[in-house]
Design an enzyme around this catalytic site. Structure first.
Site: not given
Ligand SMILES: *[C@@H]1O[C@H](CO)[C@@H](O)[C@H](O)[C@H]1NC(C)=O
Ligand SMILES: *[C@@H]1O[C@H](CO)[C@@H](O)[C@H](O)[C@H]1NC(C)=O
Ligand SMILES: *[C@@H]1O[C@H](CO)[C@@H](O)[C@H](O)[C@H]1NC(C)=O
Ligand SMILES: *[C@@H]1O[C@H](CO)[C@@H](O)[C@H](O)[C@H]1NC(C)=O
Length: 749
Positions: A282-283
């Site tokens: 997850v960015s």
């Protein structure tokens, strides 16, 4: 040990026991818990030290944007206690956990143990490195840094002591809700490898739910809050060199300053943790990756950008940006932090679901490379699989679109690379057994088979569950991907719902990067794709399956009260650590100047939203990290009196403390303080102070110094400057140049 010290010891133990008994009166007769919150500083060396996260040799700290904090929460019911800590560090290391518990035991006896203390890192990529006992994580910081290790341990212990000291009866309220536009999946093609039927259960390819608890005393006064929302604190990219809590640190600052309006950061009573969760894939860089040369989308499978004829593809050209204008990382940090804060604030205000039930915990050390997991194979038959010794695949070296690797590697590449094959042949050769076990991962570094000069990565990890009523906190020793986290929460949720029917529904949260770091945990299906997260799933394709078996075992035995044993103790490698970074030998000043002198004074007059700047002759920040202190203050003169009121420290978002050398090899330090004033800053007279330590000679210990700027005035829009005995409208901003060596100071302006 002499008789006297034995006596002192026994007496201390006795006191600790008495304090414990007194403490344990808080029960949960009516859904109440004993609740204690605490915060303390864990900001280590701020200069000349590698930073933890991007594994970049060139990312070496040069100062402080925001200080780093440890936030501790003690929960108690009927004499049973647990501690959850969220610290602004890359991840928690085994040696940190062991040392924190050892120091707590000196003070509190057996109240706090490895079993009931859970330490989680927020995973900021802008903290100093060199505090991890396993070799691999110290390579890019050129070894171990004892000052940083000690600072982190001292800060965590202090936060727990503070939480322990204010345990009071209170209530816990739970809430959760969707937060959009704050996270994206950075390996969407891996996510798609998960079964369609499973993906159909979810709207998004990352978790959008924030889970939050509101902590308050019996009379409803606010004590603190914890929330879990999966996103990497990688809004600041690998070119940043100022220490920062990144988006999670900023969100905490915002929440705490709202609830403690009169306190400086880290000094208020209300403590708000933004904990890490299943953030593996997850960015925060929600505009997604693009080719930095052409602006076009990157190749999805490999995250590379090729030249116009499709040749020469590079990962370094494919970078994800956040929502900040023109990809400005500081602005992106601010926006992603604000969004998390706004959601947390809203969930906090609306929280009504009371958490109730006993406080329990379960913990076990596990040697992952020996773990046997029962899986159902493609033919529907049960099969026992052993996990592998640790290894990293090729895509590990490629890095991610949040921070590409330093060499030309592609994600999803299952082929070899001449450069790395060469390196690894001279370091460690993977055995055939390891290669087969890790398949289809192309093994780049057989770190689990490397013991020279000591272990490179852990083989023994901690697995831990804290139960606070119907809230279950799973302490996971790594970074679960989105789907891996969903599966883990699901098995625990189902188990508890089955075992405790009729009780309030379990609220299960994943506390990521807890206790010891063992890289990533991708699903079996994602593993086949071998992008970064899968290449970094070190114990092989069934790593997640092991946790899906282990965590229910912990929960089951916790609820049943059965003993599963402690498991094999992890090694303590502290004595073997080394460093290649020389210590500060001595500090010097430009000719005719002394430590704390100003080279550049602030201007005489500013308006709101101007940037105020001053430059001091300083000592090396490594001489003393000033834990719980500050390298700078901004003070405002109170009306009609000569008393100076503190309005900013180096922990504030709008101040920056910046260290540099005038020239390579110089022993002089240049300290720049800047303050981006708010638009609505009150008019008045202000000054800047700088504090530090300098080392007079290699033989002598560092000595404190300080400096104070000239008084400057901030005037409101349309106002005229006022006169004041301390304020000189014509003061010179730059000190006259006394030697050729000082030339650079002036040049810089
Ligand atoms: C980091 O962010 C800055 C903008 O703040 C940008 O100029 C730079 O290209 C980014 N670098 C990487 C490697 O992401
Ligand atoms: C864990 O198990 C492996 C066997 O796969 C063994 O080589 C290793 O020494 C064990 N680790 C520790 C720290 O005992
Ligand atoms: C791996 O090597 C094979 C054969 O040399 C080649 O066809 C394939 O494109 C390569 N794959 C990648 C991802 O580079
Ligand atoms: C690894 O294997 C290669 C080829 O089999 C051999 O040439 C090399 O010496 C080995 N390296 C080590 C460190 O054992």
């Amino acid at each position: 040990m002499g008789k006297f010290s034995t006596f002192v010891w026994q007496f201390a133990l006795f006191c600790a026991l008495v304090i414990n008994l007194v403490d344990r009166v808080h029960g949960d007769q009516d859904g109440n818990f004993g609740i204690g919150v605490g915060i303390a500083d864990v900001t280590g060396p701020a200069a000349d030290i590698g930073m933890m996260g991007y594994a970049s040799l060139t990312q070496s700290a040069t100062g402080i944007h925001t200080r780093l904090w440890s936030r501790a929460f003690v929960f108690e019911s009927e004499g049973s206690r647990v501690v959850y800590v969220s610290a602004d560090i890359g991840m928690v290391d085994q040696a940190i956990k062991t040392q924190v518990v050892a120091e707590l035991q000196l003070r509190f006896g057996e109240t706090y143990t490895s079993q009931n203390v859970l330490l989680s890192g927020t995973h900021t990529h802008s903290g100093p490195a060199g505090y991890i006992q396993y070799l691999l994580y110290g390579i890019t910081s050129l070894g171990f840094n004892r000052d940083n290790f000690k600072t982190i341990v001292d800060g965590i212990v202090q936060s727990i002591e503070r939480a322990d000291a204010n345990v009071q009866p209170g209530k816990i309220l739970f809430n959760s809700g969707e937060l959009l536009a704050a996270n994206i999946n950075r390996s969407p093609s891996s996510y798609l490898a998960n079964p369609q039927a499973e993906r159909d259960l979810y709207t998004h390819d990352v978790d959008k739910d924030m889970q939050l608890v509101r902590l308050e005393s019996l009379d409803g006064s606010p004590l603190g809050s914890i929330n879990w929302f999966p996103v990497h604190p990688t809004s600041m990219n690998n070119t940043n060199t100022l220490l920062s809590g990144d988006n999670k640190g900023y969100a905490s600052l915002l929440f705490e300053s709202k609830m403690n309006p009169n306190a400086r950061p880290g000094k208020g009573s209300f403590v708000a943790a933004f904990g890490s969760s299943n953030l593996g894939d997850v960015s925060p860089n929600i505009e997604g990756p693009r080719c930095i040369d052409t602006g076009l989308p990157c190749d999805t499978e490999t995250s590379t950008c090729c030249d116009s004829n499709g040749q020469n593809c590079y990962v370094q050209k494919c970078i994800a940006f956040g929502p900040g204008v023109n990809g400005n990382m500081e602005e992106s940090t601010k926006i992603i932090g604000e969004r998390q804060f706004t959601k947390a604030d809203e969930l906090y205000r609306d929280a009504t679901e009371a958490i109730s039930g006993p406080v329990q915990f379960q913990h076990q050390y596990v040697n992952m490379s020996l773990f046997e997991v029962e899986i159902t194979n493609a033919n529907g038959q049960k099969e026992v699989k052993k996990l592998c010794k640790a290894a990293l695949g090729h895509s590990f070296a490629a890095g991610t679109t949040d921070g590409p690797g330093m060499f030309d590697f592609q994600q999803g590449n299952t082929n070899g690379s001449i450069f790395w094959d060469f390196i690894k042949d001279y370091l460690i050769n993977a055995t055939e057994e390891l290669k087969e076990c890790q398949s289809p991962k192309p093994v780049l570094l057989a770190v689990g088979e490397a013991f020279f000069p000591y272990e490179w990565v852990p083989s023994i990890v901690e697995t831990q569950v804290l139960r606070v009523g119907n809230l279950y906190i799973l302490g996971v020793p790594g970074e679960l991907t989105t789907m891996a986290g969903r599966r883990l929460r699901k098995v625990v949720d189902e188990l508890v719902s089955n075992k405790l029917p009729g009780e309030p529904a379990p609220r299960v949260v994943v506390a990521g990067l807890s206790n010891v770091y063992s890289h990533y945990i991708a699903t079996f299906e994602e593993y086949q794709k071998q992008r970064y997260e899968a290449a970094s799933t070190v114990y092989g394709p069934h790593t997640l399956d092991a946790y899906l078996q282990q965590f229910p075992t912990l929960v089951q035995s916790m609820i049943d009260g059965t003993n599963i044993g402690p498991g094999p103790l992890p090694p303590n490698l502290l004595d073997q650590q080394f460093t290649l970074v020389p210590e500060v030998q001595q500090d010097s000043t430009p000719f005719g100047m002394t430590f704390g002198d100003l080279v550049l004074e602030p201007e005489a007059t500013y308006q709101g939203s101007d940037v105020v700047k001053a430059i001091f002759v300083g000592g090396h920040p490594k001489n003393n990290p000033l834990r719980e202190g500050t390298f700078l203050t901004i003070e405002r003169e109170n009306e009609g009196s000569a008393r100076w009121q503190l309005v900013r420290t180096d922990a504030d978002w709008d101040t920056k403390f910046h260290w540099s050398r005038p020239a390579l090899g110089s022993t002089q330090s240049r300290i720049e303080v800047s303050w981006e004033t708010p638009t609505d800053i009150p008019e008045g007279f202000y000054r800047i102070k700088h504090f530090g330590y300098y080392k007079p000679s290699p033989e002598e210990p560092p000595r404190p110094y300080q400096g104070t700027s000239a008084v400057f005035q901030i005037v409101g829009p349309g106002s005229q400057p006022k006169s004041h005995p301390l304020w000189n409208p014509n003061h010179k901003t730059t000190k006259s140049i006394k030697s050729a060596r000082d030339f650079w100071y002036a040049l810089a302006h």
